[in-house]
Scaffold this motif. Structure first.
Motif, PDB file in Angstrom:
ATOM      1  N   GLY A  29      -9.792  -2.442  -1.765  1.00 19.93           N
ATOM      2  CA  GLY A  29     -10.246  -1.247  -2.405  1.00 19.93           C
ATOM      3  C   GLY A  29      -9.198  -0.031  -2.288  1.00 19.93           C
ATOM      4  O   GLY A  29      -9.181   0.888  -3.131  1.00 19.93           O
ATOM      5  N   VAL A  30      -8.209  -0.180  -1.386  1.00 14.66           N
ATOM      6  CA  VAL A  30      -7.305   0.812  -1.506  1.00 14.66           C
ATOM      7  C   VAL A  30      -6.396   1.213  -2.992  1.00 14.66           C
ATOM      8  O   VAL A  30      -6.417   2.118  -3.429  1.00 14.66           O
ATOM      9  CB  VAL A  30      -6.340   0.966  -0.288  1.00 14.66           C
ATOM     10  N   PHE A  31      -6.070   0.002  -3.541  1.00 13.30           N
ATOM     11  CA  PHE A  31      -5.413   0.155  -4.688  1.00 13.30           C
ATOM     12  C   PHE A  31      -6.223   0.809  -5.746  1.00 13.30           C
ATOM     13  O   PHE A  31      -5.980   1.498  -6.708  1.00 13.30           O
ATOM     14  CB  PHE A  31      -4.795  -1.234  -5.070  1.00 13.30           C
ATOM     15  N   ALA A  32      -7.563   0.348  -5.725  1.00 13.41           N
ATOM     16  CA  ALA A  32      -8.259   1.014  -6.681  1.00 13.41           C
ATOM     17  C   ALA A  32      -8.899   2.424  -6.833  1.00 13.41           C
ATOM     18  O   ALA A  32      -8.842   3.097  -7.398  1.00 13.41           O
ATOM     19  CB  ALA A  32     -10.035   0.216  -6.403  1.00 13.41           C
ATOM     20  N   ASP A  33      -8.708   2.957  -5.332  1.00 18.38           N
ATOM     21  CA  ASP A  33      -8.591   4.261  -4.849  1.00 18.38           C
ATOM     22  C   ASP A  33      -7.592   4.925  -5.504  1.00 18.38           C
ATOM     23  O   ASP A  33      -7.681   6.140  -6.129  1.00 18.38           O
ATOM     24  CB  ASP A  33      -9.036   4.746  -3.490  1.00 18.38           C
ATOM     25  N   VAL A  34      -6.376   4.596  -5.339  1.00 19.78           N
ATOM     26  CA  VAL A  34      -5.132   5.296  -5.896  1.00 19.78           C
ATOM     27  C   VAL A  34      -5.159   5.274  -7.581  1.00 19.78           C
ATOM     28  O   VAL A  34      -4.935   6.278  -7.926  1.00 19.78           O
ATOM     29  CB  VAL A  34      -3.794   4.380  -5.392  1.00 19.78           C
ATOM     30  N   ALA A  35      -5.502   3.995  -8.083  1.00 20.04           N
ATOM     31  CA  ALA A  35      -5.651   4.098  -9.609  1.00 20.04           C
ATOM     32  C   ALA A  35      -6.782   4.904  -9.987  1.00 20.04           C
ATOM     33  O   ALA A  35      -6.361   5.799 -11.013  1.00 20.04           O
ATOM     34  CB  ALA A  35      -5.817   2.664  -9.739  1.00 20.04           C
ATOM     35  N   ALA A  36      -7.794   4.918  -9.369  1.00 18.06           N
ATOM     36  CA  ALA A  36      -8.870   6.208  -9.735  1.00 18.06           C
ATOM     37  C   ALA A  36      -8.268   7.689  -9.474  1.00 18.06           C
ATOM     38  O   ALA A  36      -8.511   8.498 -10.643  1.00 18.06           O
ATOM     39  CB  ALA A  36     -10.106   5.971  -8.863  1.00 18.06           C
ATOM     40  N   ALA A  37      -7.502   7.923  -8.472  1.00 17.32           N
ATOM     41  CA  ALA A  37      -7.077   9.253  -8.542  1.00 17.32           C
ATOM     42  C   ALA A  37      -6.012   9.732  -9.395  1.00 17.32           C
ATOM     43  O   ALA A  37      -6.123  10.755  -9.977  1.00 17.32           O
ATOM     44  CB  ALA A  37      -6.207   9.436  -7.199  1.00 17.32           C
ATOM     45  N   LEU A  38      -5.272   8.541  -9.814  1.00 12.18           N
ATOM     46  CA  LEU A  38      -4.171   8.833 -10.834  1.00 12.18           C
ATOM     47  C   LEU A  38      -5.044   9.032 -12.203  1.00 12.18           C
ATOM     48  O   LEU A  38      -4.837   9.878 -13.040  1.00 12.18           O
ATOM     49  CB  LEU A  38      -3.472   7.378 -11.226  1.00 12.18           C
ATOM     50  N   ARG A  39      -6.067   8.150 -12.666  1.00 14.68           N
ATOM     51  CA  ARG A  39      -6.958   8.109 -13.737  1.00 14.68           C
ATOM     52  C   ARG A  39      -7.404   9.371 -14.007  1.00 14.68           C
ATOM     53  O   ARG A  39      -7.404  10.083 -15.133  1.00 14.68           O
ATOM     54  CB  ARG A  39      -7.866   6.918 -13.703  1.00 14.68           C
ATOM     55  N   ASP A  40      -8.198   9.982 -12.799  1.00 17.33           N
ATOM     56  CA  ASP A  40      -9.024  11.255 -12.849  1.00 17.33           C
ATOM     57  C   ASP A  40      -7.998  12.390 -13.345  1.00 17.33           C
ATOM     58  O   ASP A  40      -8.600  13.543 -13.719  1.00 17.33           O
ATOM     59  CB  ASP A  40      -9.162  11.468 -11.415  1.00 17.33           C
ATOM     60  N   LEU A  95      -1.461  13.345  -6.867  1.00 19.56           N
ATOM     61  CA  LEU A  95      -0.768  13.343  -5.194  1.00 19.56           C
ATOM     62  C   LEU A  95      -1.768  14.042  -4.313  1.00 19.56           C
ATOM     63  O   LEU A  95      -1.716  13.198  -3.128  1.00 19.56           O
ATOM     64  CB  LEU A  95       0.490  13.745  -5.493  1.00 19.56           C
ATOM     65  N   ALA A  96      -2.279  15.041  -4.686  1.00 20.06           N
ATOM     66  CA  ALA A  96      -2.999  15.797  -3.704  1.00 20.06           C
ATOM     67  C   ALA A  96      -4.323  14.808  -3.334  1.00 20.06           C
ATOM     68  O   ALA A  96      -4.846  14.877  -2.055  1.00 20.06           O
ATOM     69  CB  ALA A  96      -3.417  16.928  -4.100  1.00 20.06           C
ATOM     70  N   ALA A  97      -4.641  14.283  -4.253  1.00 15.67           N
ATOM     71  CA  ALA A  97      -6.067  13.476  -4.256  1.00 15.67           C
ATOM     72  C   ALA A  97      -5.558  12.039  -3.399  1.00 15.67           C
ATOM     73  O   ALA A  97      -6.515  11.479  -2.763  1.00 15.67           O
ATOM     74  CB  ALA A  97      -6.524  13.085  -5.605  1.00 15.67           C
ATOM     75  N   ILE A  98      -4.422  11.566  -3.635  1.00 13.95           N
ATOM     76  CA  ILE A  98      -4.281  10.341  -2.986  1.00 13.95           C
ATOM     77  C   ILE A  98      -3.773  10.689  -1.783  1.00 13.95           C
ATOM     78  O   ILE A  98      -4.145   9.985  -0.907  1.00 13.95           O
ATOM     79  CB  ILE A  98      -2.869   9.650  -3.684  1.00 13.95           C
ATOM     80  N   GLU A  99      -3.129  11.688  -1.337  1.00 12.07           N
ATOM     81  CA  GLU A  99      -2.878  12.169   0.162  1.00 12.07           C
ATOM     82  C   GLU A  99      -4.218  12.096   0.613  1.00 12.07           C
ATOM     83  O   GLU A  99      -4.395  11.990   2.212  1.00 12.07           O
ATOM     84  CB  GLU A  99      -2.063  13.335   0.349  1.00 12.07           C
ATOM     85  N   ALA A 100      -5.305  12.692   0.284  1.00  9.22           N
ATOM     86  CA  ALA A 100      -6.574  12.875   0.846  1.00  9.22           C
ATOM     87  C   ALA A 100      -7.237  11.535   1.236  1.00  9.22           C
ATOM     88  O   ALA A 100      -8.368  11.302   2.055  1.00  9.22           O
ATOM     89  CB  ALA A 100      -7.316  13.883   0.099  1.00  9.22           C
ATOM     90  N   LEU A 101      -6.809  10.626   0.454  1.00  9.36           N
ATOM     91  CA  LEU A 101      -7.690   9.133   0.832  1.00  9.36           C
ATOM     92  C   LEU A 101      -7.060   8.781   2.271  1.00  9.36           C
ATOM     93  O   LEU A 101      -6.284   8.880   2.741  1.00  9.36           O
ATOM     94  CB  LEU A 101      -7.081   8.119  -0.095  1.00  9.36           C
ATOM     95  N   ASP A 102      -8.291   8.229   3.035  1.00  9.64           N
ATOM     96  CA  ASP A 102      -8.152   7.799   4.256  1.00  9.64           C
ATOM     97  C   ASP A 102      -7.292   6.602   4.698  1.00  9.64           C
ATOM     98  O   ASP A 102      -6.617   6.438   5.884  1.00  9.64           O
ATOM     99  CB  ASP A 102      -9.335   8.035   5.258  1.00  9.64           C
ATOM    100  N   LYS A 103      -6.856   5.854   3.759  1.00  9.50           N
ATOM    101  CA  LYS A 103      -5.953   4.763   3.985  1.00  9.50           C
ATOM    102  C   LYS A 103      -4.469   5.186   3.614  1.00  9.50           C
ATOM    103  O   LYS A 103      -3.541   4.336   3.898  1.00  9.50           O
ATOM    104  CB  LYS A 103      -6.428   3.505   2.888  1.00  9.50           C
ATOM    105  N   VAL A 104      -4.345   6.394   3.531  1.00 12.85           N
ATOM    106  CA  VAL A 104      -2.866   6.865   2.905  1.00 12.85           C
ATOM    107  C   VAL A 104      -2.474   7.490   4.105  1.00 12.85           C
ATOM    108  O   VAL A 104      -2.998   8.568   4.448  1.00 12.85           O
ATOM    109  CB  VAL A 104      -2.862   7.615   1.610  1.00 12.85           C
ATOM    110  N   VAL A 105      -1.283   6.867   4.979  1.00 13.74           N
ATOM    111  CA  VAL A 105      -0.860   7.324   6.198  1.00 13.74           C
ATOM    112  C   VAL A 105       0.156   8.396   6.256  1.00 13.74           C
ATOM    113  O   VAL A 105       0.398   9.091   7.163  1.00 13.74           O
ATOM    114  CB  VAL A 105      -0.621   6.167   7.084  1.00 13.74           C
ATOM    115  N   GLU A 106       0.835   8.464   4.967  1.00 15.08           N
ATOM    116  CA  GLU A 106       1.936   9.656   5.007  1.00 15.08           C
ATOM    117  C   GLU A 106       1.829  10.221   3.833  1.00 15.08           C
ATOM    118  O   GLU A 106       1.253   9.889   2.734  1.00 15.08           O
ATOM    119  CB  GLU A 106       3.364   8.789   5.005  1.00 15.08           C
ATOM    120  N   PRO A 107       2.343  11.884   3.556  1.00 14.56           N
ATOM    121  CA  PRO A 107       2.305  12.468   2.382  1.00 14.56           C
ATOM    122  C   PRO A 107       3.136  11.738   1.369  1.00 14.56           C
ATOM    123  O   PRO A 107       4.205  11.080   2.005  1.00 14.56           O
ATOM    124  CB  PRO A 107       3.080  13.471   2.748  1.00 14.56           C
ATOM    125  N   PRO A 108       2.521  11.357   0.214  1.00  8.21           N
ATOM    126  CA  PRO A 108       3.600  10.557  -0.778  1.00  8.21           C
ATOM    127  C   PRO A 108       4.793  11.400  -1.114  1.00  8.21           C
ATOM    128  O   PRO A 108       4.773  12.533  -0.990  1.00  8.21           O
ATOM    129  CB  PRO A 108       2.433  10.825  -2.105  1.00  8.21           C
TER     130      PRO A 108
END
Ligand SMILES: NC(=O)c1ccc[n+]([C@@H]2O[C@H](COP(=O)([O-])OP(=O)(O)OC[C@H]3O[C@@H](n4cnc5c(N)ncnc54)[C@H](OP(=O)(O)O)[C@@H]3O)[C@@H](O)[C@H]2O)c1
Length: 430
Positions: free
Chosen positions: A361-372, A409-422
């Motif tokens: 699911g992590v890639f889907a979350d990243v893709a959704a943040a980009l799409r949004d 990038l702010a939305a991606i950074e907020a995802l809990d599976k993202v462990v470092e700032p992009p």
């Protein structure tokens, strides 16, 4: 040939001052022929004569450079002391007020006080030349002011700091990290003991602000240049860039828009097919886009004793020949005060590196943040896969606004599976 010599006083006898003495001395015959009159050094000033590797006994010596600017027997003063304020500014103001032409290599002084000094030069009917201040030995100011006078210039960009280019080149060639290479660069004399001005992009920003003024006929606006240095560029980003067909350079970019000017200095990914990507080590390069010339690329040494002195002496020779060109391409009262475009309005492609836990699911979350946020992905690379450990994932995007990219990038950074700032690096098709 007129036998009336053109007399030059030099303030500051360090790297560039010493080089200028040597070039004027060693090429005196050919310079006299090219200028139609002898060009001679009449006076010099420095804090001390100790350690000079050239003879100054034939020149009038001044321990006080301001005294020299006011009182020496010279048509032109060369300021090679450095610094945006203090003694360098006082010396230049005194020389211009005394009716002497001025040549300087001092980008900090020109970037901070260019318009005021230009005004003083015009009031005193003398020239202020500063080709050595931008990209050292590359005659970029002269090229824009003179050779490209018939163009509507739309974009100027370049590798404007040799120290940063040396560090980035060495990091790529040797796969080493920034701090490690910086230490070597300091030992080799390519970086100052205090490298802040270079590695934080300030030196490049001084030069970019000057280029924007000359290219677009606008008043210099150094304080609004967007500046990012190279301290956060990592060996891993350099490696990924190469894999994606890019090279990372510290680029200064100035663009003219309708009613605004975009001015930015930051690490940039440039395609390997662009000539500027092949400019390595301490070399500098400038790329100028004009409506008649199309694109012009200049490459050369951006610093050093003789390359910088070459530009200084070129400026001296122009004035000795009687050539006078408006300091920033147009008379000072014609320079427009144009606002700098906000970075949020910048439109371009981006490289992003994420460190994320490779879980369903992590890639889907990243893709959704980009799409949004209206960001569309162009390419993606994922390296390795180890259960329970973060993996690096890099992607490039299609063109989007910086506002969209920042929000994504702010939305991606907020995802809990993202462990470092992009990590984000802008892409420029230089
Ligand atoms: N180096 C380059 O490759 C390069 C390239 C492009 C542009 N520039 C610009 O060129 C300018 C000179 O740079 P540089 O590298 O030649 O600097 P530098 O080697 O530090 O030389 C500066 C000189 O100014 C002298 N000085 C300091 N205070 C003075 C004073 N009050 N009166 C008279 N002389 C004084 C210094 O004397 P002491 O040695 O006795 O202190 C030294 O001789 C700077 O604006 C720099 O940004 C340099």
């Amino acid at each position: 040939m007129s036998q009336e010599p053109f007399k030059v006083a030099i303030a500051g006898l360090g790297t560039v001052g010493g080089g200028t003495v040597k070039v004027l001395r060693d090429h005196a015959d050919v310079i006299a022929k090219r200028c139609g009159r002898p060009v001679v050094i009449s006076a010099v000033s420095a804090l001390s004569k100790d350690g000079l590797d050239f003879d100054v006994s034939g020149y009038e010596w001044y321990g006080d450079a301001v005294d020299m600017a006011n009182n020496c027997d010279a048509d032109l003063l060369v300021e090679l002391i450095g610094g945006s304020d203090g003694i360098a500014k006082t010396v230049v103001e005194a020389a211009l007020s005394a009716g002497r032409h001025v040549v300087t290599a001092n980008k900090a002084l020109v970037a901070h006080h260019g318009a005021a000094l230009d005004k003083l030069a015009e009031e005193n009917n003398v020239s202020l030349n500063y080709d050595a201040a931008v990209a050292g030995g590359i005659p970029v100011i002269k090229t824009i002011r003179e050779s490209l006078a018939g163009n509507n210039i739309t974009k100027v960009q370049g590798i404007l700091n040799g120290t940063c280019n040396y560090i980035l080149t060495t990091m790529r060639e040797e796969g080493r990290d920034f701090a490690d290479v910086l230490k070597d660069a300091q030992e080799l004399g390519y970086a100052e003991a205090d490298p802040t001005f270079d590695i934080e992009g300030i030196d490049a920003a001084h030069k970019l602000a000057i280029l924007a003024s000359v290219a677009f006929g606008v008043e210099i606006n150094f304080k609004d240049v967007h500046v990012e240095g190279i301290t956060h560029v990592s060996a891993v980003d350099i490696q990924f860039a190469e894999e994606l067909g890019y090279r990372i350079k510290l680029l200064g970019v100035a663009l003219r828009h309708n009613g605004t000017v975009e001015q930015r200095v930051h690490p940039t990914m440039v395609p390997l097919s662009a000539p500027i990507s092949q400019v390595e080590g301490v070399f500098n390069s400038t790329v100028i886009d004009g409506d008649a010339i199309d694109t012009l690329v200049l490459v050369g040494r951006g610093a050093g004793e003789l390359p910088t002195a070459s530009a200084v002496v070129g400026d001296i020779c122009d004035i000795a020949r009687g050539l006078s060109v408006p300091t920033f391409s147009v008379p000072v009262n014609e320079l427009k005060q144009v606002p700098t475009r906000a970075m949020s309005e910048h439109v371009g492609a981006y490289y992003v590196r994420l460190s994320l836990m490779d879980e369903p699911g992590v890639f889907a979350d990243v893709a959704a943040a980009l799409r949004d946020h209206n960001v569309s992905m162009e390419a993606m690379i994922q390296r390795g896969r180890e259960k329970g450990k973060p993996v690096p994932v890099v992607m490039t995007t299609h063109e989007t606004s910086e506002a969209n990219m920042t929000a994504a990038l702010a939305a991606i950074e907020a995802l809990d599976k993202v462990v470092e700032p992009p990590r984000m690096i802008r892409i420029e098709n230089a």
